[in-house]
Scaffold this motif. Structure first.
Motif, PDB file in Angstrom:
ATOM      1  N   CYS A  40       1.436  -1.430   0.325  1.00 38.16           N
ATOM      2  CA  CYS A  40      -0.403   0.211  -0.142  1.00 38.16           C
ATOM      3  C   CYS A  40       0.720   1.325  -0.117  1.00 38.16           C
ATOM      4  CB  CYS A  40      -1.042  -0.154   1.081  1.00 38.16           C
ATOM      5  SG  CYS A  40      -2.001   1.595   1.520  1.00 38.16           S
ATOM      6  N   GLY A  41       0.565   2.273  -0.467  1.00 33.58           N
ATOM      7  CA  GLY A  41       1.453   3.659  -1.085  1.00 33.58           C
ATOM      8  C   GLY A  41       1.326   4.713   0.391  1.00 33.58           C
ATOM      9  N   GLY A  42       0.422   4.178   0.924  1.00 27.20           N
ATOM     10  CA  GLY A  42       0.275   4.917   2.259  1.00 27.20           C
ATOM     11  C   GLY A  42       0.575   4.341   3.837  1.00 27.20           C
ATOM     12  N   ARG A  55      -7.989  -0.769   1.412  1.00 31.29           N
ATOM     13  CA  ARG A  55      -9.020  -0.186   2.232  1.00 31.29           C
ATOM     14  C   ARG A  55      -9.134   0.856   3.300  1.00 31.29           C
ATOM     15  NH1 ARG A  55     -13.836  -1.825   5.012  1.00 31.29           N
ATOM     16  NH2 ARG A  55     -15.674  -0.610   4.966  1.00 31.29           N
ATOM     17  N   LEU A  56      -8.387   0.307   4.041  1.00 34.65           N
ATOM     18  CA  LEU A  56      -8.109   1.170   5.723  1.00 34.65           C
ATOM     19  C   LEU A  56      -7.272   3.004   5.396  1.00 34.65           C
ATOM     20  CD1 LEU A  56      -7.582   1.513   9.063  1.00 34.65           C
ATOM     21  CD2 LEU A  56      -5.438   1.084   8.338  1.00 34.65           C
ATOM     22  N   CYS A  57      -6.584   3.110   4.002  1.00 36.50           N
ATOM     23  CA  CYS A  57      -6.223   4.302   3.652  1.00 36.50           C
ATOM     24  C   CYS A  57      -7.643   4.611   3.046  1.00 36.50           C
ATOM     25  CB  CYS A  57      -5.132   4.297   2.935  1.00 36.50           C
ATOM     26  SG  CYS A  57      -3.787   3.585   4.139  1.00 36.50           S
ATOM     27  N   HIS A  58      -7.831   4.190   1.873  1.00 38.06           N
ATOM     28  CA  HIS A  58      -9.091   5.162   1.664  1.00 38.06           C
ATOM     29  C   HIS A  58     -10.608   5.365   2.500  1.00 38.06           C
ATOM     30  CE1 HIS A  58      -9.561   4.376  -2.801  1.00 38.06           C
ATOM     31  NE2 HIS A  58      -8.880   3.877  -2.757  1.00 38.06           N
ATOM     32  N   ARG A  59     -10.546   4.059   4.020  1.00 37.65           N
ATOM     33  CA  ARG A  59     -11.347   4.879   4.674  1.00 37.65           C
ATOM     34  C   ARG A  59     -10.968   6.127   6.060  1.00 37.65           C
ATOM     35  NH1 ARG A  59     -16.142   3.004   5.712  1.00 37.65           N
ATOM     36  NH2 ARG A  59     -16.097   4.189   7.987  1.00 37.65           N
ATOM     37  N   GLN A  60      -9.746   6.504   5.784  1.00 36.85           N
ATOM     38  CA  GLN A  60      -9.120   7.816   6.292  1.00 36.85           C
ATOM     39  C   GLN A  60      -8.953   9.038   4.955  1.00 36.85           C
ATOM     40  OE1 GLN A  60      -7.689   8.350   9.581  1.00 36.85           O
ATOM     41  NE2 GLN A  60      -6.853  10.154   9.389  1.00 36.85           N
ATOM     42  N   ALA A  61      -8.708   8.500   4.005  1.00 36.88           N
ATOM     43  CA  ALA A  61      -9.423   9.661   3.299  1.00 36.88           C
ATOM     44  C   ALA A  61     -10.147   9.791   3.068  1.00 36.88           C
ATOM     45  CB  ALA A  61      -8.100   9.178   2.320  1.00 36.88           C
ATOM     46  N   ASP A  78      -3.006  13.138   4.641  1.00 36.79           N
ATOM     47  CA  ASP A  78      -1.882  13.037   5.244  1.00 36.79           C
ATOM     48  C   ASP A  78      -2.425  11.333   6.101  1.00 36.79           C
ATOM     49  OD1 ASP A  78       0.103  13.152   7.362  1.00 36.79           O
ATOM     50  OD2 ASP A  78      -1.635  14.070   8.636  1.00 36.79           O
ATOM     51  N   LEU A  79      -1.564  10.119   6.181  1.00 38.34           N
ATOM     52  CA  LEU A  79      -2.335   9.022   6.505  1.00 38.34           C
ATOM     53  C   LEU A  79      -0.952   8.417   7.459  1.00 38.34           C
ATOM     54  CD1 LEU A  79      -2.366   7.701   2.590  1.00 38.34           C
ATOM     55  CD2 LEU A  79      -3.925   8.028   4.399  1.00 38.34           C
ATOM     56  N   ALA A  80      -0.091   9.798   8.230  1.00 33.53           N
ATOM     57  CA  ALA A  80       0.165   9.848   9.259  1.00 33.53           C
ATOM     58  C   ALA A  80      -0.341   8.961  10.270  1.00 33.53           C
ATOM     59  CB  ALA A  80       1.423  10.294   9.664  1.00 33.53           C
ATOM     60  N   ALA A  81      -1.560   8.813  10.869  1.00 33.20           N
ATOM     61  CA  ALA A  81      -1.920   7.807  11.728  1.00 33.20           C
ATOM     62  C   ALA A  81      -3.083   7.500  10.683  1.00 33.20           C
ATOM     63  CB  ALA A  81      -2.271   9.297  12.645  1.00 33.20           C
ATOM     64  N   TRP A  82      -4.156   7.022  11.359  1.00 34.75           N
ATOM     65  CA  TRP A  82      -5.262   6.241  10.894  1.00 34.75           C
ATOM     66  C   TRP A  82      -6.239   5.810  12.529  1.00 34.75           C
ATOM     67  CZ3 TRP A  82      -0.544   4.457   9.570  1.00 34.75           C
ATOM     68  CH2 TRP A  82      -0.466   4.567   8.438  1.00 34.75           C
ATOM     69  N   GLN A  83      -7.751   6.180  11.515  1.00 34.38           N
ATOM     70  CA  GLN A  83      -8.254   6.267  12.655  1.00 34.38           C
ATOM     71  C   GLN A  83      -9.595   4.959  13.076  1.00 34.38           C
ATOM     72  OE1 GLN A  83     -10.232   8.726  15.678  1.00 34.38           O
ATOM     73  NE2 GLN A  83     -11.357   6.564  15.872  1.00 34.38           N
ATOM     74  N   LEU A  84      -8.919   3.870  13.811  1.00 35.72           N
ATOM     75  CA  LEU A  84      -9.818   2.878  13.319  1.00 35.72           C
ATOM     76  C   LEU A  84     -11.829   2.807  13.408  1.00 35.72           C
ATOM     77  CD1 LEU A  84      -7.993   0.603  15.228  1.00 35.72           C
ATOM     78  CD2 LEU A  84      -7.536   0.927  12.623  1.00 35.72           C
ATOM     79  N   PHE A  85     -11.728   1.548  12.795  1.00 34.31           N
ATOM     80  CA  PHE A  85     -13.631   2.708  12.622  1.00 34.31           C
ATOM     81  C   PHE A  85     -14.230   1.341  12.780  1.00 34.31           C
ATOM     82  CE2 PHE A  85     -11.836   1.186   8.781  1.00 34.31           C
ATOM     83  CZ  PHE A  85     -12.292   0.246   8.020  1.00 34.31           C
TER      84      PHE A  85
END
Length: 146
Positions: A40-42, A55-61, A78-85
């Motif tokens: 993944c690029g993110g 999909r995780l990075c798509h959801r973050q975007a 900014d894909l430095a931190a992710w909000q889980l869902f």
């Protein structure tokens, strides 16, 4: 070890918490299986990608952009931190019970004691009300005297 279908857990691809549909994946990631597993690029994980991102990075975007869908190439976010869902399956939700469970039956009412408590209270109240109120006993003449 993957989470069995129908149980609650974390999706092995998007890390969403919810009902697992198939082989450790949520319902949404089952549809993402058709995409190639690459880096993944993110988040740099080896998972199925769409437009170079998982999909995780798509959801973050989507969360950062305030959008519902990304149809073009992945925007710069900014894909430095992710909000889980959370993820839940769509469709009708009925009452889930064990196949051997029996319907609840209401408990039988307690047996009568033969005492009419309401009648006793009514008699006591009527007897006390018939006397009237002695207002003079309510006044304390010693008020205000120090």
């Amino acid at each position: 070890m993957t989470t069995p279908p129908g149980s609650v857990g974390s999706c092995r691809y998007c890390l969403a918490w919810g009902v697992i549909a198939f082989s450790g994946m949520c319902h949404e990631c089952v549809g993402w299986r058709v995409w190639d597993c690459q880096k993944c690029g993110g988040c740099h994980r080896a998972v199925p990608l769409k437009h170079g991102h998982c999909r995780l990075c798509h959801r973050q975007a989507l969360r950062q952009l305030g959008r519902m869908v990304i149809r073009e190439t992945m925007p710069n976010v900014d894909l430095a931190a992710w909000q889980l869902f959370l993820v839940f399956p769509l469709g009708p939700r009925g009452r889930h019970t064990h196949p051997k469970a029996s319907p609840e039956t209401p408990a039988e009412p307690a047996p009568s004691t033969g005492i009419d408590y309401l009648k006793i209270l009514d008699k006591t109240h009527t007897a006390n009300s018939a006397k009237g109120i002695n207002y003079s006993s309510l006044l304390d003449d010693s008020r205000g005297q120090g």
